[in-house]
Design an enzyme around this catalytic site. Structure first.
Site, PDB file in Angstrom:
ATOM      1  N   THR A  93      -5.037   0.595  -5.801  1.00  0.00           N
ATOM      2  CA  THR A  93      -6.019   1.671  -5.739  1.00  0.00           C
ATOM      3  C   THR A  93      -5.777   2.431  -4.440  1.00  0.00           C
ATOM      4  OG1 THR A  93      -7.563   0.191  -6.851  1.00  0.00           O
ATOM      5  CG2 THR A  93      -8.481   2.182  -5.860  1.00  0.00           C
ATOM      6  N   LYS A 169      -9.685   5.955 -11.448  1.00  0.00           N
ATOM      7  CA  LYS A 169      -9.950   4.613 -10.926  1.00  0.00           C
ATOM      8  C   LYS A 169     -11.036   4.659  -9.841  1.00  0.00           C
ATOM      9  CE  LYS A 169      -9.523   0.395  -9.378  1.00  0.00           C
ATOM     10  NZ  LYS A 169     -10.298  -0.674 -10.003  1.00  0.00           N
TER      11      LYS A 169
HETATM   12  P1  NAP Z   1      -5.291  -8.707  -1.424  1.00  0.00           P
HETATM   13  O1  NAP Z   1      -5.480 -10.057  -2.060  1.00  0.00           O
HETATM   14  O2  NAP Z   1      -5.945  -8.451  -0.096  1.00  0.00           O
HETATM   15  O3  NAP Z   1      -3.696  -8.471  -1.302  1.00  0.00           O
HETATM   16  C1  NAP Z   1      -3.203  -7.376  -0.585  1.00  0.00           C
HETATM   17  C2  NAP Z   1      -1.683  -7.342  -0.623  1.00  0.00           C
HETATM   18  O4  NAP Z   1      -1.229  -6.257   0.225  1.00  0.00           O
HETATM   19  C3  NAP Z   1      -1.021  -8.620  -0.061  1.00  0.00           C
HETATM   20  O5  NAP Z   1       0.195  -8.814  -0.724  1.00  0.00           O
HETATM   21  C4  NAP Z   1      -0.775  -8.217   1.412  1.00  0.00           C
HETATM   22  O6  NAP Z   1       0.269  -8.944   2.020  1.00  0.00           O
HETATM   23  C5  NAP Z   1      -0.337  -6.780   1.217  1.00  0.00           C
HETATM   24  N1  NAP Z   1      -0.457  -6.002   2.455  1.00  0.00           N
HETATM   25  C6  NAP Z   1      -1.585  -5.634   3.114  1.00  0.00           C
HETATM   26  N2  NAP Z   1      -1.278  -4.888   4.197  1.00  0.00           N
HETATM   27  C7  NAP Z   1       0.063  -4.794   4.232  1.00  0.00           C
HETATM   28  C8  NAP Z   1       0.993  -4.138   5.087  1.00  0.00           C
HETATM   29  N3  NAP Z   1       0.584  -3.420   6.149  1.00  0.00           N
HETATM   30  N4  NAP Z   1       2.316  -4.269   4.819  1.00  0.00           N
HETATM   31  C9  NAP Z   1       2.755  -4.984   3.751  1.00  0.00           C
HETATM   32  N5  NAP Z   1       1.925  -5.620   2.880  1.00  0.00           N
HETATM   33  C10 NAP Z   1       0.599  -5.518   3.126  1.00  0.00           C
HETATM   34  O7  NAP Z   1      -5.768  -7.540  -2.379  1.00  0.00           O
HETATM   35  P2  NAP Z   1      -5.901  -7.536  -3.980  1.00  0.00           P
HETATM   36  O8  NAP Z   1      -7.284  -7.964  -4.342  1.00  0.00           O
HETATM   37  O9  NAP Z   1      -4.725  -8.198  -4.595  1.00  0.00           O
HETATM   38  O10 NAP Z   1      -5.850  -5.944  -4.233  1.00  0.00           O
HETATM   39  C11 NAP Z   1      -4.618  -5.243  -4.302  1.00  0.00           C
HETATM   40  C12 NAP Z   1      -4.922  -3.835  -4.790  1.00  0.00           C
HETATM   41  O11 NAP Z   1      -5.522  -3.903  -6.092  1.00  0.00           O
HETATM   42  C13 NAP Z   1      -5.891  -3.041  -3.910  1.00  0.00           C
HETATM   43  O12 NAP Z   1      -5.520  -1.688  -3.867  1.00  0.00           O
HETATM   44  C14 NAP Z   1      -7.215  -3.223  -4.641  1.00  0.00           C
HETATM   45  O13 NAP Z   1      -8.125  -2.172  -4.342  1.00  0.00           O
HETATM   46  C15 NAP Z   1      -6.760  -3.213  -6.078  1.00  0.00           C
HETATM   47  N6  NAP Z   1      -7.634  -3.887  -7.045  1.00  0.00           N
HETATM   48  C16 NAP Z   1      -8.204  -5.074  -6.717  1.00  0.00           C
HETATM   49  C17 NAP Z   1      -9.028  -5.700  -7.662  1.00  0.00           C
HETATM   50  C18 NAP Z   1      -9.695  -7.009  -7.348  1.00  0.00           C
HETATM   51  O14 NAP Z   1     -10.701  -7.336  -8.035  1.00  0.00           O
HETATM   52  N7  NAP Z   1      -9.221  -7.792  -6.393  1.00  0.00           N
HETATM   53  C19 NAP Z   1      -9.247  -5.115  -8.902  1.00  0.00           C
HETATM   54  C20 NAP Z   1      -8.601  -3.917  -9.210  1.00  0.00           C
HETATM   55  C21 NAP Z   1      -7.800  -3.317  -8.261  1.00  0.00           C
HETATM   56  P3  NAP Z   1      -0.094 -10.297   2.845  1.00  0.00           P
HETATM   57  O15 NAP Z   1      -0.149 -11.376   1.824  1.00  0.00           O
HETATM   58  O16 NAP Z   1       1.030 -10.432   3.793  1.00  0.00           O
HETATM   59  O17 NAP Z   1      -1.420 -10.063   3.549  1.00  0.00           O
END
Ligand code: NAP
Length: 292
Positions: A93, A169
């Protein structure tokens, strides 16, 4: 297909596992290498650099936010080195503004770009039941449809302009945030009158508002249980801010979004940024002088 997958957070890990289970060859990269272990156990090839993941038939990314995507894709030079003709599918997102910028940058570098943000939390991703909002050239979406088919229950093709998928979204997540906020306030109201929030949850989910939002987030509020976080409050705040910015760009006021934004800032100020989005219920309870 032979695909790369960048970003193995809560969402990305679940999605990459499903691609593997469906028989696709998956190369995975994550900034923190420890998160690649579970994927390696399932048969993924763990690669050392994002460039190695950005090859094959298509590369998927599921990074946290604009900053993460920009730092890996643009500042890190990934796009410059990408093989011509590759399809990059960004499922995170991100802002409408970055989506517009990325569409142009991909064009300059001869890489096809599909924006495909998703509706559904990690448990939904694990079940392969996401709703995928896909925008880009039809031919490019056709090329990655076999992967979408294992990640989601439905792909909504919402146009040729990538940013339209991102705006949709953001609109959906603004509605989600508003629903969580309203349940939190309503739960504080019934609690203030000496009733358990569970009664509200039972009535509302079996009458006016059946469906996953109140049943899932409402239950967390009724139980005052905000961990483990499926969708972190910090990421929810990011999305509400992005919705406000997308409104600003075209002079569309979103007054309700501003209220929810402030309540999420309140949650972060109290150290709850890593807790679930449902923690808006705690903010409402705290404001009402209730323990939560
Ligand atoms: P998350 O668990 O916090 O994972 C974030 C990912 O981004 C991890 O792989 C993290 O790597 C990486 N990352 C963060 N900062 C970085 C940087 N500066 N350089 C390289 N990698 C970086 O988040 P998530 O829940 O999977 O969400 C991912 C996306 O999907 C977001 O945009 C979120 O808004 C969207 N989304 C989430 C949900 C939900 O319910 N969770 C639902 C729909 C959409 P590390 O492991 O090294 O920290």
């Amino acid at each position: 297909m032979d695909i790369g997958f960048i970003g193995l957070g809560e969402m990305g890990s679940a999605m990459a596992v499903n691609a593997l289970k469906a028989g696709h060859m998956v190369r995975v990269w994550n900034r923190s290498r420890d998160k690649t272990r579970a994927l390696a156990d399932q048969g993924a090839s763990v690669v050392d650099t994002p460039e190695q993941a950005f090859s094959g038939d298509a590369a998927f990314s599921m990074l946290a936010d604009d900053h993460a995507l920009r730092s890996v894709l643009v500042d890190g030079g990934l796009l410059k080195q990408a093989p011509k003709g590759l399809v990059h599918v960004n499922m995170a997102t991100i802002s409408a503004a970055l989506a517009i910028e990325l569409a142009e940058l991909h064009k300059q570098h001869g890489v096809a770009y599909v924006a495909a943000p998703v509706l559904g939390r990690p448990d939904v991703a694990a079940a392969g039941k996401l709703n995928i909002l896909a925008a880009g050239a039809d031919a490019d979406i056709d090329r990655v449809q076999p992967v979408f088919d294992v990640l989601g229950q439905k792909t909504w093709r919402v146009g040729q302009e990538p940013q339209h998928a991102n705006v949709l979204k953001l609109a959906a997540n603004f509605m989600l945030a508003s629903a969580i906020e309203s349940f939190g306030e309503a739960a504080a109201l019934v609690s203030g009158h000496g009733m358990p929030a569970q009664t509200l949850l039972d009535v509302i989910t079996h009458s006016l508002f059946p469906g996953p939002v109140y049943a899932g987030y409402g239950k967390m509020i009724a139980d005052a249980r905000y961990e483990p976080a499926m969708f972190k409050a910090r990421l929810g705040l990011k999305d509400v801010r992005l919705a406000i910015a997308a409104g600003d760009a075209v002079n569309v006021p979103l007054p309700l979004a501003s209220v929810v934004r402030d309540n999420l800032v309140d949650a972060l100020a109290h150290g709850d940024g890593e807790k679930d989005f449902a923690v808006l219920g705690r903010v409402a309870a705290r404001r009402a002088g209730q323990q939560s």
